[in-house]
Scaffold this motif. Sequence first.
Motif, PDB file in Angstrom:
ATOM      1  N   ASN A 139       5.937  32.015-107.786  1.00 54.95           N
ATOM      2  CA  ASN A 139       6.157  31.696-105.939  1.00 54.95           C
ATOM      3  C   ASN A 139       7.772  31.434-105.774  1.00 54.95           C
ATOM      4  N   MET A 143      10.826  34.424-104.611  1.00 53.29           N
ATOM      5  CA  MET A 143      11.571  33.598-103.672  1.00 53.29           C
ATOM      6  C   MET A 143      12.876  33.947-103.959  1.00 53.29           C
ATOM      7  N   ASN A 149       8.826  39.619-104.033  1.00 56.55           N
ATOM      8  CA  ASN A 149       7.031  39.796-103.099  1.00 56.55           C
ATOM      9  C   ASN A 149       7.539  40.004-101.836  1.00 56.55           C
ATOM     10  N   ASN A 152       9.700  39.446 -98.572  1.00 59.71           N
ATOM     11  CA  ASN A 152      11.184  39.265 -99.243  1.00 59.71           C
ATOM     12  C   ASN A 152      11.164  40.764 -98.421  1.00 59.71           C
ATOM     13  N   MET A 170      17.417  31.694-100.532  1.00 61.23           N
ATOM     14  CA  MET A 170      16.965  31.131-101.006  1.00 61.23           C
ATOM     15  C   MET A 170      17.193  30.331-102.536  1.00 61.23           C
ATOM     16  N   SER A 174      14.926  28.321-105.265  1.00 58.86           N
ATOM     17  CA  SER A 174      14.679  28.739-106.617  1.00 58.86           C
ATOM     18  C   SER A 174      15.008  27.035-107.140  1.00 58.86           C
ATOM     19  N   ASN A 311       1.601  33.573 -96.476  1.00 58.69           N
ATOM     20  CA  ASN A 311       2.557  33.914 -96.582  1.00 58.69           C
ATOM     21  C   ASN A 311       3.106  34.987 -95.902  1.00 58.69           C
ATOM     22  N   ASN A 333       8.173  31.642 -97.538  1.00 59.54           N
ATOM     23  CA  ASN A 333       8.334  31.531 -98.991  1.00 59.54           C
ATOM     24  C   ASN A 333       8.792  30.227 -99.225  1.00 59.54           C
ATOM     25  N   SER A 343      -0.474  31.573-100.386  1.00 58.85           N
ATOM     26  CA  SER A 343       0.018  32.338-101.097  1.00 58.85           C
ATOM     27  C   SER A 343      -0.995  33.401-101.986  1.00 58.85           C
TER      28      SER A 343
END
Length: 387
Positions: A139, A143, A149, A152, A170, A174, A311, A333, A343
Amino acid sequence: MDKLRDAAWRVRAFFRRDAVLAIALVCAAASCAAVPPDAQYATYVDWRTIGLLFSLMVATSGLAAAGVLSRACRALVRACKSGGVLIAALVALTFFSSMVVTNDVALVAFVPLALAALREAGLVRRLAFAVVCMTIAANAGSMLTPIGNPQNIYVLSVSGMAPGELVAAMAPYSALAFGLLAAAIGVSEVRDRKRFKHVSAQVADVNPSISERSLAARDIAPWMLLILVCLLCVARIVPVSVAVAAALVLAFAFNKTALRHVDYALLLTFAAFFIFVGNVARVEMVRDAVASLVDGRALLAGAAASQVISNVPAAILLSGFTADWPALLVGVNIGGLGTLVASMASLISYKQLAVAYPELKGYYLRMFLGINFAFLAALFVLAFMLS
């Protein structure tokens, strides 16, 4: 009466099998009752997002069928000399691969291999922790990229943001998640060695049941080409119709099973939520109420909604009520951390562990919630500092 009972059981089985899709269809149907179908329905569905998702799913299915991901994982496992290094390697592989093949595909490919590797290394006691970390890695890694994903892909499509803007927005989250994962694995390794001083797990001879057949360029090239076309589509250099056409042509030419493994339920879920959001936006009272809740709080609303409806649906739902795209992007995210349904990728790893080790389900859920909410809190602090 028997027919009614059978129908009730089928409905219950459907909700249990794919709860998010079932909820999406119910919401779409309820909204259709409030806003009867008309010509505006044709404008609801974002076909660019649907087409891009479909094309990317075909590409990743083709790569998975060719054994690319599993072979990479096996090579990594054979290079590891201890349990802690093995877990770190699996988590890192999941983190970075999810940026390209999406979070759910990374977990489908690597969690079964992690279960086999840790079992043969005599590290069943660390299975739950390893799978939790791999889920967070999937996850958190996904992101970072435009194709990592579904949310996004969708936000990039409707917002008009450039891919570079998404990556820049992001990257801090991350990076922090990756650092926290490294710290968590390090602490776990130290604690494990103190508790099990007599154990010296050598995992170099781990032998997961993976096909040894050699890979040819024909196995890989078509799907890498398709991923390249998808990236060009994300950058708006080529239209989505080209990506869809390429996916169909390559699948029929090289591996038709890639079409069978597409997550059509996810695509239908998107379409259903598009209809629901489109109809809700036309009900003035509801539209104003939701807009007032989201206004100025897109990040918080995105993260909170994700905990309940996941999400991806949260991104679709809230996109109709805010133009603060960076905040919504961050919200949905980091909102993928937290509950098990935040998620959908998280459910994939849970189901795989639950089938292989049903006795670990309760322990896994407790550990999953504790670590996930700790990560979510840390990312929220970062969001507050950056804002």
